[in-house]
Design an enzyme around this catalytic site. Sequence first.
Site, PDB file in Angstrom:
ATOM      1  N   ALA B  29     119.729   7.329   1.801  1.00  0.00           N
ATOM      2  CA  ALA B  29     120.369   8.046   0.661  1.00  0.00           C
ATOM      3  C   ALA B  29     121.506   9.117   1.120  1.00  0.00           C
ATOM      4  O   ALA B  29     122.599   9.370   0.719  1.00  0.00           O
ATOM      5  CB  ALA B  29     119.450   8.736  -0.242  1.00  0.00           C
ATOM      6  N   PHE B 133     110.678 -11.790  -4.245  1.00  0.00           N
ATOM      7  CA  PHE B 133     110.022 -10.786  -4.028  1.00  0.00           C
ATOM      8  C   PHE B 133     109.212 -10.358  -5.285  1.00  0.00           C
ATOM      9  O   PHE B 133     109.560 -10.903  -6.387  1.00  0.00           O
ATOM     10  CB  PHE B 133     111.076  -9.525  -3.932  1.00  0.00           C
ATOM     11  N   GLN B 256     103.156   5.010  -6.585  1.00  0.00           N
ATOM     12  CA  GLN B 256     102.712   3.395  -6.152  1.00  0.00           C
ATOM     13  C   GLN B 256     101.784   3.356  -5.055  1.00  0.00           C
ATOM     14  O   GLN B 256     101.973   3.907  -4.037  1.00  0.00           O
ATOM     15  CB  GLN B 256     104.005   2.735  -6.102  1.00  0.00           C
ATOM     16  N   HIS B 258     100.948   0.423  -2.707  1.00  0.00           N
ATOM     17  CA  HIS B 258     101.177  -0.900  -2.462  1.00  0.00           C
ATOM     18  C   HIS B 258      99.925  -1.836  -2.004  1.00  0.00           C
ATOM     19  O   HIS B 258      99.061  -1.532  -1.203  1.00  0.00           O
ATOM     20  CB  HIS B 258     102.123  -0.828  -1.155  1.00  0.00           C
ATOM     21  N   LEU B 268     102.161  -0.881   6.082  1.00  0.00           N
ATOM     22  CA  LEU B 268     102.586  -1.692   5.222  1.00  0.00           C
ATOM     23  C   LEU B 268     102.648  -3.222   5.723  1.00  0.00           C
ATOM     24  O   LEU B 268     103.423  -3.415   6.934  1.00  0.00           O
ATOM     25  CB  LEU B 268     103.814  -1.181   4.451  1.00  0.00           C
ATOM     26  N   GLU B 271     105.719  -7.231   0.957  1.00  0.00           N
ATOM     27  CA  GLU B 271     105.627  -8.088   0.115  1.00  0.00           C
ATOM     28  C   GLU B 271     106.044  -9.428   0.558  1.00  0.00           C
ATOM     29  O   GLU B 271     105.833 -10.522   0.055  1.00  0.00           O
ATOM     30  CB  GLU B 271     106.355  -7.379  -0.905  1.00  0.00           C
ATOM     31  N   ARG B 302     103.569  -4.526  -8.559  1.00  0.00           N
ATOM     32  CA  ARG B 302     102.492  -4.041  -7.302  1.00  0.00           C
ATOM     33  C   ARG B 302     101.438  -3.217  -8.048  1.00  0.00           C
ATOM     34  O   ARG B 302     100.357  -3.287  -7.597  1.00  0.00           O
ATOM     35  CB  ARG B 302     103.389  -2.912  -6.542  1.00  0.00           C
ATOM     36  N   HIS B 368     102.156   4.509  -1.424  1.00  0.00           N
ATOM     37  CA  HIS B 368     103.546   3.795  -0.778  1.00  0.00           C
ATOM     38  C   HIS B 368     104.501   4.688  -1.161  1.00  0.00           C
ATOM     39  O   HIS B 368     105.479   5.013  -0.320  1.00  0.00           O
ATOM     40  CB  HIS B 368     103.406   2.585  -1.110  1.00  0.00           C
ATOM     41  N   ARG B 410     107.417   0.934  -9.311  1.00  0.00           N
ATOM     42  CA  ARG B 410     108.847   0.570  -8.635  1.00  0.00           C
ATOM     43  C   ARG B 410     108.470  -0.811  -8.486  1.00  0.00           C
ATOM     44  O   ARG B 410     107.655  -1.413  -8.075  1.00  0.00           O
ATOM     45  CB  ARG B 410     109.152   1.350  -7.728  1.00  0.00           C
ATOM     46  N   LEU B 416     115.336   0.551  -2.037  1.00  0.00           N
ATOM     47  CA  LEU B 416     116.535   0.453  -1.033  1.00  0.00           C
ATOM     48  C   LEU B 416     117.520   0.523  -1.942  1.00  0.00           C
ATOM     49  O   LEU B 416     118.523   1.143  -1.628  1.00  0.00           O
ATOM     50  CB  LEU B 416     116.312  -0.613  -0.020  1.00  0.00           C
TER      51      LEU B 416
HETATM   52  C1  LIG Z   1     106.715   0.907   5.116  1.00  0.00           C
HETATM   53  C2  LIG Z   1     107.558   0.861   4.002  1.00  0.00           C
HETATM   54  C3  LIG Z   1     108.288  -0.221   3.719  1.00  0.00           C
HETATM   55  C4  LIG Z   1     109.183  -0.179   2.969  1.00  0.00           C
HETATM   56  N1  LIG Z   1     109.741  -1.397   2.354  1.00  0.00           N
HETATM   57  C5  LIG Z   1     110.543  -1.336   1.315  1.00  0.00           C
HETATM   58  C6  LIG Z   1     111.363  -2.607   1.086  1.00  0.00           C
HETATM   59  O1  LIG Z   1     111.077  -3.731   1.360  1.00  0.00           O
HETATM   60  N2  LIG Z   1     112.253  -2.611  -0.030  1.00  0.00           N
HETATM   61  C7  LIG Z   1     112.615  -1.293  -0.702  1.00  0.00           C
HETATM   62  O2  LIG Z   1     113.405  -1.433  -1.416  1.00  0.00           O
HETATM   63  N3  LIG Z   1     112.038  -0.201  -0.305  1.00  0.00           N
HETATM   64  C8  LIG Z   1     110.905  -0.034   0.735  1.00  0.00           C
HETATM   65  N4  LIG Z   1     110.507   0.968   0.896  1.00  0.00           N
HETATM   66  C9  LIG Z   1     110.780   2.103   0.392  1.00  0.00           C
HETATM   67  C10 LIG Z   1     112.066   2.806   0.805  1.00  0.00           C
HETATM   68  O3  LIG Z   1     112.115   2.444   2.168  1.00  0.00           O
HETATM   69  C11 LIG Z   1     111.992   4.414   0.879  1.00  0.00           C
HETATM   70  O4  LIG Z   1     111.778   4.847  -0.646  1.00  0.00           O
HETATM   71  C12 LIG Z   1     113.434   4.931   1.098  1.00  0.00           C
HETATM   72  O5  LIG Z   1     113.729   4.413   2.509  1.00  0.00           O
HETATM   73  C13 LIG Z   1     113.587   6.296   1.039  1.00  0.00           C
HETATM   74  O6  LIG Z   1     114.869   6.632   1.621  1.00  0.00           O
HETATM   75  P1  LIG Z   1     115.412   8.353   1.556  1.00  0.00           P
HETATM   76  O7  LIG Z   1     116.880   8.027   2.077  1.00  0.00           O
HETATM   77  O8  LIG Z   1     115.281   8.952   0.426  1.00  0.00           O
HETATM   78  O9  LIG Z   1     114.386   8.929   2.615  1.00  0.00           O
HETATM   79  P2  LIG Z   1     113.897   8.796   3.977  1.00  0.00           P
HETATM   80  O10 LIG Z   1     114.546   7.678   4.709  1.00  0.00           O
HETATM   81  O11 LIG Z   1     112.626   8.942   4.145  1.00  0.00           O
HETATM   82  O12 LIG Z   1     114.533   9.971   4.749  1.00  0.00           O
HETATM   83  C14 LIG Z   1     114.179  10.991   4.779  1.00  0.00           C
HETATM   84  C15 LIG Z   1     115.096  12.091   5.647  1.00  0.00           C
HETATM   85  O13 LIG Z   1     115.002  13.696   5.249  1.00  0.00           O
HETATM   86  C16 LIG Z   1     114.734  14.143   6.193  1.00  0.00           C
HETATM   87  N5  LIG Z   1     114.036  15.090   5.915  1.00  0.00           N
HETATM   88  C17 LIG Z   1     112.748  15.490   5.509  1.00  0.00           C
HETATM   89  N6  LIG Z   1     112.481  16.669   5.184  1.00  0.00           N
HETATM   90  C18 LIG Z   1     113.488  17.409   5.689  1.00  0.00           C
HETATM   91  C19 LIG Z   1     113.759  18.682   5.967  1.00  0.00           C
HETATM   92  N7  LIG Z   1     112.739  19.892   5.515  1.00  0.00           N
HETATM   93  N8  LIG Z   1     114.886  19.353   6.559  1.00  0.00           N
HETATM   94  C20 LIG Z   1     115.654  18.429   7.032  1.00  0.00           C
HETATM   95  N9  LIG Z   1     115.505  16.995   6.956  1.00  0.00           N
HETATM   96  C21 LIG Z   1     114.567  16.803   6.188  1.00  0.00           C
HETATM   97  C22 LIG Z   1     114.011  13.307   7.283  1.00  0.00           C
HETATM   98  O14 LIG Z   1     114.227  13.769   8.659  1.00  0.00           O
HETATM   99  C23 LIG Z   1     114.721  11.844   7.014  1.00  0.00           C
HETATM  100  O15 LIG Z   1     116.072  11.899   7.734  1.00  0.00           O
HETATM  101  C24 LIG Z   1     109.370   0.921   1.989  1.00  0.00           C
HETATM  102  C25 LIG Z   1     108.724   2.123   2.362  1.00  0.00           C
HETATM  103  C26 LIG Z   1     107.866   2.106   3.452  1.00  0.00           C
HETATM  104  C27 LIG Z   1     107.128   3.327   3.780  1.00  0.00           C
END
Ligand SMILES: Cc1cc2nc3c(=O)[nH]c(=O)nc-3n(C[C@H](O)[C@H](O)[C@H](O)COP(=O)(O)OP(=O)(O)OC[C@H]3O[C@@H](n4cnc5c(N)ncnc54)[C@H](O)[C@@H]3O)c2cc1C
Lengths: 122, 597, 153, 233
Positions: B29, B133, B256, B258, B268, B271, B302, B368, B410, B416
């Site tokens: 994001a 999926f 959620q 998983h 994990l 799926e 899920r 999850h 979800r 993603l």
């Molecule tokens: C094992 C696993 C498998 C998954 N598989 C899927 C899938 O197949 N399909 C799907 O759609 N979704 C999947 N998901 C869910 C999805 O991956 C996550 O919800 C999504 O990647 C979250 O992205 P994000 O950008 O919000 O945060 P993240 O990628 O978690 O990034 C968080 C960022 O914030 C930073 N941060 C946190 N706190 C601070 C702070 N205090 N100060 C500075 N920086 C900070 C961290 O350093 C990191 O860079 C999966 C999740 C997991 C755990």
Amino acid sequence: MFRYRISWSQLAWLGHRLSGIGVLVYLFMHIVENATLAFGPSVYDTTQTFFRNLPVRLGEIVLMAALVYHSLNGLRVVAMDFWPATTRWYRPMTYAVIVGTIVAMIPLGLIMITPYAPWNGR
Amino acid sequence: MSLVRQGDRSRPRPRTHDLDAVVVGAGGAGLYAALELKRDLGPEARIGVISKLYPTRSHTGAAQGGVCAALGNTEEDNWEWHWFDTVKGGDYLVDQDAAEVMCHDAVETVINLEHLGLPFNRTPEGLIDQRRFGGHTRNFGEGPVRRACYAADRTGHHILQTLYEQCIRHDVLFYDEYQVLDLAMPAGADGRVNGVIALQLSSGEVHSFRAKAVLFATGGFGKIFKVTSNAHTLTGDGVAIAYRRGLPLEDMEFFQFHPTGMYKLGFLLSEAMRGEGGFLVNGKGERFMERYAPTMKDLASRDVVSRSIYQEIAAGRGIDGKDFVHLDVRHLGAKVLNEKLPDMSGFIRTYFGIEPLTDLVPIQPTAHYAMGGIPTDIDGRVLADESGRLVPGFFAAGECACVSVHGANRLGTNSLLDILVFGRRAGIAMAEEVRRAHTPEPDTAAEASVTAALDELLARTEGERPAVIREELQETMFTKCGVYRSSALLMQAWGEVDDLRVRAQQLVVQDKGKRYNTDLGEALELLFLLDCAEALVASAVARTESRGAHAREDYPDRDDVNWLKHTFAFRWSDGAPPRLAYRPATITRFEPKPRTY
Amino acid sequence: MAIGRRIWPVQGDPLRRNPSRAARPRPGEPGFERWMWYFTRISGLLLVVLAMGHMLIMHVLVQLTGQEISFAFVTSRWGTPFWRIYDLLLLVLALVHGVNGARIIIGDYVERGGLRSLLIGMLLALTFVLLLLGIFVIVTFDPAGAPAIGPFS
Amino acid sequence: MDVQLRILRFDPERDDLAHWEEYAVPAEPSDRVLDLLHHVKWYQDGTLTFRRSCAHGVCGSDAMLINGRNRLACEYLVKDAGRAISVEPVPGSQVIKDLLVDLEGFWDKYRSVMPYLVNDEVPEDGKERRQSPDERERFDDTSKCILCGACTTACPSFWANPDYVGPAAIVNAHRFIFDSRDHATEERLEIMADADGVWRCRTIFNCVEACPRGINITRAIMEVTRQIEIRRP
Ligand SMILES: Cc1cc2nc3c(=O)[nH]c(=O)nc-3n(C[C@H](O)[C@H](O)[C@H](O)COP(=O)(O)OP(=O)(O)OC[C@H]3O[C@@H](n4cnc5c(N)ncnc54)[C@H](O)[C@@H]3O)c2cc1C
Ligand code: HEM
Ligand code: SF4
Ligand code: F3S
Ligand code: FES
């Protein structure tokens, strides 16, 4: 650096370095030694008799081993450099180089040691 | 050495950085937002990304299965079907206008990712390949459809890398290993957020970032649970910071679980393993999902599958009567396992020491994904309360935000998609904001209070270690606020979380140094976790119905009359329970119906 | 316990170069290193034949046939241009190959700076002298009537 | 079962030199070394410092020198490591504190090889660019890299010469050099042909043995070298 566990391929590289340097140092000496050719037969031949003894011969065997190893391993390296796919077999190839050196050195070493060997009555 | 020795705790004045926009969090994001900002505002713009981890360590990289978009590359598909699945999957708590935006933009976003360089798996014709999926159906629920675009089982890894790569290319400024601890919200500036206060981990110094727009993309908070697929660093920092600043948290009760986490470890197993044809079996060797979801079977959504597993276990049909069941992928064959699911197979081999081709894999539901978080509109603008008032200058996207496109549950691959679509939209909206806003003023009060709090934590020499409290919290949340909940369990959990919060006021940090004080970091993260847990439990206690991931034994039915609305939890004042308010879910096209798979 | 000072020179300020940003590609240096890389490999292949052949003749064949290395032996070999060219090639290739290797090794283990330049300079000077000497010996060797007194006397 | 854990500790704020410390840690055979480190940090000595995040080998945070080899602490199980385990920071890097090393140079090198797709042309229909499964397969191996740094810091050539761009950076250049969609191959090859580029690889294979993703790094390096030969004679 020295605490990194030595793997065979790392050993192979270390051996390549050492043998390369060893052969190079010998080459330096060899050039100087051969310069005596310019002083005519007597000078050259006397220096040569100088080198006809067991320690020098043993040294030559080590030199031979170094060169055999360096060439075989060099071939392995060149093969991987020019056909990247061969990297897949780097481990068997490393073992082959080491085993190959040993195997080649058995007859070579025997032949070279012959004149000085105990069974030849020296 | 120019280092301050131990014992010298005089902190230098915070260093300040002036940027146009600051993005907190370098997951999918955050990076997409930064990239859009940079593309929108041009090379001169100073766009900073602050992350407590090196960007490529973000948990987006752990996502496996895929990202869905109705491309229709392998079979007929339509983004409206996707929209329907999302709404139904979310048990109708989804804001349908937001889900419409997401499903519609999905197609373009995935294609944009391909243009940015993402190495998707391909069909023989060279198009992006797609696979099945859970919960994704054809023609409004008729049967499974291939909608998830994927890159082996490393889709998240490639999304993260691709976005990071392009950010490097476009010269985004990265502040790696800075942990954000507070928002800069100077008093009297109409609640505008104009920066963040962060701890530089390498030096232990407090830095202050000023910007015209701030985005939180700090990911989830799965670490409040004992068995979780989430990384150690997913501690809800951003969510808790917003909460402490008096902003609401939406739908926190929906978390959620998983179905296929590795037994005890929680990692994990995607799926996609079921998408490719794997299925669940109980202790008697039955494919029990046929009973619970006759149409979608193992690919039901899920929450349904997780609950089914728990019911089997409760009925004594776990493996050997224990608390796990088996995932059977033996029939998939070496080719599928090694080529389409190489990482999954690797995890099983490494951590269980068994061979998925010949052995059954022990699995257990694992915590999850947080459906809830900081409420935002469809452009990532943060809502200040249930009326929809906005917080100027403040944006949120990704797992820490709640748009709400996931409602009560979800769908796989939708997360993603969420981080991509709304990360991107937030970036574009922020660019707008940057053009409009004027140079921000500093929030010296926040700087001072962060410094004081850190000093206080470091100065304390007696109290409890964070690990002890964290462990108790995780145990409490997992057993009392897990897949099945009830009034009694939740009240217990509430009491225990309250206790832990009190005890956590006496945290002691053993490491008194400045450089990379990870002990201090863990203490701070525990405090964030406790805040998230508090909001979660309070919201869950109040919701007297079962919907999506929130399943209550004492209220087993969905109650659309009273509960078709989002919870907004506010931090009241220290010590008092959170204040709850509600906002109706937006319903545009799909009327709530009973949910079967 | 003093461990690996050289591996972990903890110098100066731990502050980072944040913000980190796109590093500009380094300007490509002229391809000396590259050509030496190719040269090492190709000369290596030739040396397998040349050096191994040389060693086999001088140390093994000689032994097997019961000869001895003497002025006469050299005279008989260098009587034909083939062996002269052979040895000339061997000399030049092995020397350049080996010295380049030595240069790399010095570069690896001696910190950049004066000492490294000095060592490499000495190496090159020595090589130059030996190369000339070697070539001189091979080229000027007169198998017909070797002088009793050499040019250096 | 108790495991003897030896950790090389160094805190510049307190120590002048690195020193070993021993900990007895209760462990199961299925525990990871990371679990042991956590146990020490959480219940024995809170000052122990290391990086970690995902705990299952996908984020690349916790490369360290365990029992004489670079590995990820979260991927190395007690049953494989034995009952006496030694843990040190990765070699060839500046230690900042305990097991945590300075990676700035590592990232600088990574960023210097243009590790991003360069191609701003978009197909006219606005759809995805086509790429056949075979073309995709061409760089699959190197696309798995998680930038953990285990390879570069295990490379004797890198220890000897820290200017060497290192296997990790080459792997990431390879990822794009062999991507049929990329347009900057020539430039990237020029960077790779630098004096501190691919020529510094002496085919030692420590990198391959250290890589937690099982990438055939040396092959990638040699393929890049071949491309330099072919495309930039
Ligand atoms: C094992 C696993 C498998 C998954 N598989 C899927 C899938 O197949 N399909 C799907 O759609 N979704 C999947 N998901 C869910 C999805 O991956 C996550 O919800 C999504 O990647 C979250 O992205 P994000 O950008 O919000 O945060 P993240 O990628 O978690 O990034 C968080 C960022 O914030 C930073 N941060 C946190 N706190 C601070 C702070 N205090 N100060 C500075 N920086 C900070 C961290 O350093 C990191 O860079 C999966 C999740 C997991 C755990
Ligand atoms: C007989 C056939 C030979 C072959 C096939 C061969 C091959 C090679 C190769 C491929 C290398 C490069 C190694 C690398 O970059 O990792 C090399 C290096 C080297 N060679 Fe040879 N070589 C041969 C003979 C010699 C001889 C006769 C000498 C000595 C005069 C020599 C001295 C060296 C040295 C010093 C190095 C540098 C080692 C290093 O950098 O690690 N080689 N050789
Ligand atoms: S190539 Fe392997 S060892 Fe090197 S950084 Fe990438 S994943 Fe780590
Ligand atoms: S260890 Fe180093 S020398 Fe080459 S094969 Fe690997 S990069
Ligand atoms: S903690 Fe992520 S790779 Fe080990």
